[in-house]
Enzyme design. Sequence first.
Site, mmCIF file in Angstrom:
data_model
loop_
_atom_site.group_PDB
_atom_site.id
_atom_site.type_symbol
_atom_site.label_atom_id
_atom_site.label_comp_id
_atom_site.label_asym_id
_atom_site.label_seq_id
_atom_site.Cartn_x
_atom_site.Cartn_y
_atom_site.Cartn_z
ATOM 1 N N GLY A 36 -54.370 -54.765 96.893
ATOM 2 C CA GLY A 36 -55.096 -55.465 97.965
ATOM 3 C C GLY A 36 -54.149 -56.325 98.795
ATOM 4 O O GLY A 36 -54.183 -56.312 100.033
ATOM 5 N N HIS A 37 -53.268 -57.074 98.113
ATOM 6 C CA HIS A 37 -52.299 -57.911 98.844
ATOM 7 C C HIS A 37 -51.352 -57.034 99.669
ATOM 8 O O HIS A 37 -51.008 -57.376 100.798
ATOM 9 C CB HIS A 37 -51.455 -58.741 97.872
#
Length: 283
Positions: A36-37
């Site tokens: 996600g990051h």
Amino acid sequence: MNQAYSVSELRQYIQHWKDHQQSIAFIPTMGNLHQGHLSLIEKGQSLCDRSICSIFVNPMQFGPNEDFNHYPRTLDKDIELLESVACDLVYMPTASELYPQGLEKISQVIVTDLTETFEGAHRPGHFTGVATIVAKLFNIVKPDISVFGKKDYQQYCVIKKMTQDLNLDVEIIGQETTREPSGLATSTRNQYLNEEQMSKAALIYRTLQDASDKIIGGERNFALVEKQATDRLSQAGFDTDYFNVCNADTLKPATPGDKKLVILVTTRLGDTRLLDNIEIDLW
Ligand code: PAF
């Protein structure tokens, strides 16, 4: 990848890039990075010449009963992951430089309105901690854009409002939630789930999708949609803090005339509190 620990080190890199008319995308994180990051970094890279990621476990956004000391810190792996996506710089500030007089004496950024409900109600002071550190980091980095994950939808709204209210010169970009193949939103907290919980947790997004489908199909009794969803989760063993259909901009309860909605959910599975949401565009 360049690494900076102090404001002065960081500013040297930034000055060099600005001297060469290069635009900067900034992604603030608390580390323990996952896919996600990385999608936030990649989004920033698609829009700007340079990408900067900060890693700082911000003590100010943890409540007294939340475990700041046990928040996962995985710096070596984080750096490897950032290198794998060719991030230009990682900024790893120290608490003593950001909060030289400790947390008690620091001026605070209080974002009104949006912060009193949902996560703000469950975690008093949390958004003041988030807004204060993000405002400080914006002033240190002075990025052109900053990318936030929509998985933390309320946080994304709070940062957008802070930026508007304080006329901060940075464009806030929201990035779609990264999901596991099952639909479960990628999150730092997923590592606390055992195998059985992990497969059960996929029900959260399925319940959101089904609720969204009902609304798209014409249902405007939002209270009923919320109750059915909460009951379904409860029957499967979830303990739900909230499952609410909201106006996507104000996060107030949705009214039948609203065109942009978001359903926010936070639910517990065992000891793990999981957040997710789904946006609904009725235009
Ligand atoms: O979303 C997070 O990881 C944090 O709240 C943030 C935005 C990095 C501020 O500490």
